[in-house]
Design a protein around this motif. Structure first.
Motif, PDB file in Angstrom:
ATOM      1  N   GLY A 152       0.795  -1.222   0.000  1.00 35.18           N
ATOM      2  CA  GLY A 152       0.000   0.000   0.000  1.00 35.18           C
ATOM      3  C   GLY A 152       0.825   1.268   0.000  1.00 35.18           C
ATOM      4  O   GLY A 152       0.318   2.361  -0.269  1.00 35.18           O
ATOM      5  N   LEU A 153       2.134   1.133   0.304  1.00 38.67           N
ATOM      6  CA  LEU A 153       3.007   2.302   0.354  1.00 38.67           C
ATOM      7  C   LEU A 153       4.057   2.247  -0.753  1.00 38.67           C
ATOM      8  O   LEU A 153       5.084   2.923  -0.685  1.00 38.67           O
ATOM      9  N   GLU A 154       3.801   1.426  -1.768  1.00 36.26           N
ATOM     10  CA  GLU A 154       4.789   1.228  -2.825  1.00 36.26           C
ATOM     11  C   GLU A 154       5.079   2.546  -3.563  1.00 36.26           C
ATOM     12  O   GLU A 154       4.208   3.372  -3.766  1.00 36.26           O
ATOM     13  N   ALA A 155       6.337   2.675  -3.984  1.00 36.24           N
ATOM     14  CA  ALA A 155       6.758   3.867  -4.720  1.00 36.24           C
ATOM     15  C   ALA A 155       6.215   3.837  -6.142  1.00 36.24           C
ATOM     16  O   ALA A 155       6.067   2.769  -6.737  1.00 36.24           O
ATOM     17  N   ASP A 156       5.911   5.035  -6.662  1.00 36.64           N
ATOM     18  CA  ASP A 156       5.469   5.135  -8.054  1.00 36.64           C
ATOM     19  C   ASP A 156       6.350   6.088  -8.858  1.00 36.64           C
ATOM     20  O   ASP A 156       6.184   6.241 -10.065  1.00 36.64           O
ATOM     21  N   GLY A 157       7.304   6.735  -8.171  1.00 34.08           N
ATOM     22  CA  GLY A 157       8.212   7.647  -8.857  1.00 34.08           C
ATOM     23  C   GLY A 157       7.609   9.006  -9.136  1.00 34.08           C
ATOM     24  O   GLY A 157       8.298   9.936  -9.551  1.00 34.08           O
ATOM     25  N   ASP A 158       6.327   9.145  -8.908  1.00 36.83           N
ATOM     26  CA  ASP A 158       5.625  10.403  -9.153  1.00 36.83           C
ATOM     27  C   ASP A 158       5.453  11.167  -7.848  1.00 36.83           C
ATOM     28  O   ASP A 158       6.098  12.185  -7.612  1.00 36.83           O
ATOM     29  N   ARG A 159       4.624  10.611  -6.957  1.00 34.39           N
ATOM     30  CA  ARG A 159       4.377  11.257  -5.673  1.00 34.39           C
ATOM     31  C   ARG A 159       4.920  10.462  -4.486  1.00 34.39           C
ATOM     32  O   ARG A 159       5.028  10.981  -3.380  1.00 34.39           O
ATOM     33  N   VAL A 160       5.243   9.198  -4.736  1.00 36.33           N
ATOM     34  CA  VAL A 160       5.831   8.351  -3.683  1.00 36.33           C
ATOM     35  C   VAL A 160       7.182   7.853  -4.196  1.00 36.33           C
ATOM     36  O   VAL A 160       7.246   7.174  -5.218  1.00 36.33           O
ATOM     37  N   TRP A 161       8.258   8.211  -3.469  1.00 41.91           N
ATOM     38  CA  TRP A 161       9.619   7.970  -3.948  1.00 41.91           C
ATOM     39  C   TRP A 161      10.370   6.972  -3.058  1.00 41.91           C
ATOM     40  O   TRP A 161      10.131   6.873  -1.855  1.00 41.91           O
ATOM     41  N   THR A 162      11.306   6.254  -3.686  1.00 41.59           N
ATOM     42  CA  THR A 162      12.357   5.546  -2.939  1.00 41.59           C
ATOM     43  C   THR A 162      13.598   6.435  -3.018  1.00 41.59           C
ATOM     44  O   THR A 162      13.553   7.545  -3.581  1.00 41.59           O
ATOM     45  N   TYR A 163      14.720   5.938  -2.505  1.00 39.16           N
ATOM     46  CA  TYR A 163      15.964   6.715  -2.554  1.00 39.16           C
ATOM     47  C   TYR A 163      16.361   7.037  -3.997  1.00 39.16           C
ATOM     48  O   TYR A 163      16.908   8.109  -4.277  1.00 39.16           O
ATOM     49  N   LYS A 164      16.073   6.138  -4.941  1.00 43.70           N
ATOM     50  CA  LYS A 164      16.453   6.381  -6.345  1.00 43.70           C
ATOM     51  C   LYS A 164      15.709   7.593  -6.906  1.00 43.70           C
ATOM     52  O   LYS A 164      16.298   8.457  -7.553  1.00 43.70           O
ATOM     53  N   HIS A 165      14.408   7.645  -6.650  1.00 38.16           N
ATOM     54  CA  HIS A 165      13.621   8.791  -7.130  1.00 38.16           C
ATOM     55  C   HIS A 165      14.075  10.080  -6.440  1.00 38.16           C
ATOM     56  O   HIS A 165      14.137  11.138  -7.064  1.00 38.16           O
ATOM     57  N   ALA A 166      14.409   9.966  -5.149  1.00 41.34           N
ATOM     58  CA  ALA A 166      14.820  11.150  -4.379  1.00 41.34           C
ATOM     59  C   ALA A 166      16.157  11.699  -4.865  1.00 41.34           C
ATOM     60  O   ALA A 166      16.466  12.870  -4.652  1.00 41.34           O
ATOM     61  N   LEU A 167      16.965  10.854  -5.532  1.00 46.53           N
ATOM     62  CA  LEU A 167      18.250  11.300  -6.067  1.00 46.53           C
ATOM     63  C   LEU A 167      18.112  11.956  -7.438  1.00 46.53           C
ATOM     64  O   LEU A 167      19.016  12.659  -7.884  1.00 46.53           O
ATOM     65  N   THR A 168      17.000  11.690  -8.122  1.00 43.91           N
ATOM     66  CA  THR A 168      16.747  12.319  -9.427  1.00 43.91           C
ATOM     67  C   THR A 168      15.313  12.869  -9.426  1.00 43.91           C
ATOM     68  O   THR A 168      14.464  12.414 -10.179  1.00 43.91           O
ATOM     69  N   PRO A 169      15.035  13.816  -8.535  1.00 39.23           N
ATOM     70  CA  PRO A 169      13.659  14.275  -8.343  1.00 39.23           C
ATOM     71  C   PRO A 169      13.092  14.973  -9.582  1.00 39.23           C
ATOM     72  O   PRO A 169      13.768  15.804 -10.189  1.00 39.23           O
ATOM     73  N   PHE A 188      17.817  12.166   3.617  1.00 35.43           N
ATOM     74  CA  PHE A 188      16.949  12.826   2.638  1.00 35.43           C
ATOM     75  C   PHE A 188      16.099  13.909   3.291  1.00 35.43           C
ATOM     76  O   PHE A 188      15.862  14.971   2.701  1.00 35.43           O
ATOM     77  N   ALA A 189      15.635  13.664   4.513  1.00 32.84           N
ATOM     78  CA  ALA A 189      14.877  14.690   5.237  1.00 32.84           C
ATOM     79  C   ALA A 189      15.744  15.933   5.423  1.00 32.84           C
ATOM     80  O   ALA A 189      15.284  17.069   5.228  1.00 32.84           O
ATOM     81  N   SER A 190      17.003  15.725   5.765  1.00 28.39           N
ATOM     82  CA  SER A 190      17.940  16.815   5.991  1.00 28.39           C
ATOM     83  C   SER A 190      18.189  17.603   4.702  1.00 28.39           C
ATOM     84  O   SER A 190      18.171  18.833   4.686  1.00 28.39           O
ATOM     85  N   PHE A 191      18.383  16.869   3.599  1.00 26.26           N
ATOM     86  CA  PHE A 191      18.652  17.516   2.308  1.00 26.26           C
ATOM     87  C   PHE A 191      17.481  18.375   1.855  1.00 26.26           C
ATOM     88  O   PHE A 191      17.635  19.573   1.556  1.00 26.26           O
ATOM     89  N   TYR A 192      16.300  17.779   1.798  1.00 26.72           N
ATOM     90  CA  TYR A 192      15.138  18.508   1.275  1.00 26.72           C
ATOM     91  C   TYR A 192      14.693  19.624   2.214  1.00 26.72           C
ATOM     92  O   TYR A 192      14.243  20.681   1.754  1.00 26.72           O
ATOM     93  N   SER A 193      14.851  19.416   3.505  1.00 26.21           N
ATOM     94  CA  SER A 193      14.511  20.468   4.468  1.00 26.21           C
ATOM     95  C   SER A 193      15.430  21.676   4.287  1.00 26.21           C
ATOM     96  O   SER A 193      14.977  22.824   4.297  1.00 26.21           O
ATOM     97  N   ALA A 194      16.735  21.406   4.092  1.00 28.98           N
ATOM     98  CA  ALA A 194      17.706  22.497   3.918  1.00 28.98           C
ATOM     99  C   ALA A 194      17.404  23.313   2.667  1.00 28.98           C
ATOM    100  O   ALA A 194      17.665  24.517   2.624  1.00 28.98           O
TER     101      ALA A 194
END
Length: 465
Positions: A152-169, A188-194
């Motif tokens: 139910g929490l699977e990544a789709d690359g659009d609105r739900v990301w894994t680390y791979k999607h987060a590296l190429t947003p 990732f929380a630290s990066f996007y928050s900054a």
């Protein structure tokens, strides 16, 4: 096609596999490494290195906003997300090519394709040219791991990301929910928050960074919240409602469910070993919770078959994989002076802001194991170099056996602690005591002086605090 014969075949060219192959070749063994995707594995291509490149960007961006503190002027501060990603990917590509060069230099045969082990001593590889058979008396599984996905929490690359999607947003989220507060989630929380995203971190355990010493976790939480991160411990995401304009996460906490709407969700809830398709069941290899079971010398119980790195279980760290790779290569080469890797002597590093690093036992774990402990602490604010750097926030904590003076553990949070921790790692490897560390002269002015003071503090001898 006739089978190619080798002394060693390594399946997987990540930081465990390629290092194992190079060391085996150095020891005179005819070596082949099989890789289905990228030389350098997840670490170089989609993990350790590109994330650190991006975190360096956010660190500099953070410092640019503090320019006034340092007597500097900076106007119109901004960023180009595409350029940030391009730099990160360029560094990953450079290192990927470097691994290829090292393997070639050491005369390691590289076969690109998906491998399986139909029987001991034999590897079948499906390449883009067909099927190839390789043979060797020793085979090393270094197939790594991938992101765990919850139903139910699977990544789709659009609105739900894994680390791979987060590296190429595909875009910069204004609001972000990170599920999981281990190293990957917090980085990732630290990066996007900054970079300005309003960020919430959900953690099922009672504290963030749950593998760290409780005192360090508490310090980290306070620091993150000061930066604007929202932390939700003892909480779990039950459902995600996906829409074109965002995601609504249903978060259960304290017996009630809250609906939190965000632009993007990053799932960082652990990893799963890559054991499928290798033929391990038929071979009789024991697999528990997606990881290959081995002894302390990485042997699987099947003659000539070893497993190293992430596929062989925690801690899931590149440096652990590399060390195991060297150890296994030396065992295969017949060296009889090989010592197993001690898990409790492997450092863990998290490259958030502030950084977190540790080695050995936490204070609670040491007490649980029956040790009578002496604990020392020293704050960054008491260190001249930390003040000069404008980094007064942090602490160093050391845990000793009160009876023998053995260094049981060290835990740090603050600027550059991922570099400092190795001092304590070397100390543990050399079986140092508090007397050795107290007698060591630390250079001034350096952050490392805090390591000395923390040791002194455990015996009530701290000078500067």
């Amino acid at each position: 096609m006739a089978a190619q014969g080798f002394d060693v075949i390594v399946i997987g060219a990540g930081p465990g596999g390629y290092v194992c192959a190079i060391r085996a070749a150095q020891l005179g063994l005819k070596t082949c490494v099989v890789e289905r995707e990228h030389l350098g594995g997840i670490c170089l291509n989609w993990g350790c290195i590109p994330t650190k490149a991006m975190l360096r960007t956010s660190e500099i961006f953070h410092l640019m906003h503090r320019a006034k503190e340092f007597g500097l002027k900076a106007d119109g501060i901004g960023y180009d997300l595409d350029a940030v990603v391009k730099r990160s990917r360029g560094i990953a590509k450079q290192l990927n090519q470097g691994v290829g060069h090292l393997l070639k230099k050491n005369k390691v045969t590289v076969v690109m394709g998906a491998a399986s082990v139909p029987e001991p001593g034999k590897v079948t590889v499906v390449t883009d040219k067909g099927e190839e058979t390789l043979t060797a008396p020793s085979i090393v599984l270094a197939t790594g791991a991938r992101a765990r996905e919850l139903p139910g929490l699977e990544a789709d690359g659009d609105r739900v990301w894994t680390y791979k999607h987060a590296l190429t947003p595909p875009m910069m989220p204004k609001t972000l929910l990170v599920i999981g507060s281990g190293a990957i989630g917090i980085e990732f929380a630290s990066f996007y928050s900054a970079l300005g995203a309003e960020t919430t971190v959900v953690e099922v355990m009672d504290r963030i960074l749950p593998v760290e010493d409780a005192e360090i976790s508490a310090f980290a939480r306070k620091s993150f919240e000061k930066q604007g991160l929202k932390i939700m411990p003892k909480a779990s995401v039950r459902k995600l409602d996906r829409a074109r304009d965002g995601v609504t996460a249903h978060v259960e906490t304290g017996g009630e469910t809250k609906a939190i709407k965000v632009d993007v969700v990053i799932s960082a809830v652990g990893i799963v070993g890559n054991t499928e398709g290798l033929g391990l069941e038929k071979l009789g290899v024991k697999v528990e919770k997606t990881h290959v079971v081995t002894d302390d010398h990485c042997r699987t119980g099947v003659k000539g078959l070893y497993a190293i790195g992430d596929v062989a279980g925690a801690p899931w760290l590149a440096h652990k994989a590399s060390h195991e790779g060297v150890m296994v290569a030396e065992i295969i080469a017949g060296r009889n002076d090989v010592h197993p890797v001690k898990v409790e002597s492997i450092a863990g590093c998290t490259y958030c802001q502030p950084q977190v690093a540790s080695v050995g036992y936490s204070e609670a774990k040491a007490k649980e194991l029956g040790y009578e402990v002496k604990v020392g602490r020293f704050p960054f604010i008491g260190n001249g170099k930390a003040l000069a750097l404008g980094e007064p926030e942090g602490m160093v904590k050391t845990v000793f056996d009160a009876k023998t003076g053995e260094l049981l553990g060290a835990h740090m949070i603050g600027a550059e602690v991922t570099e400092l921790i190795q001092g304590y790692v070397v100390g543990r490897q050399l079986e140092t005591t508090e007397a050795d560390l107290m007698a060591t002269v630390f250079p001034h002015p350096t952050l490392s002086e805090m390591m000395h003071e923390s040791v002194l503090d455990a015996w009530g001898r701290a000078i500067h605090y």
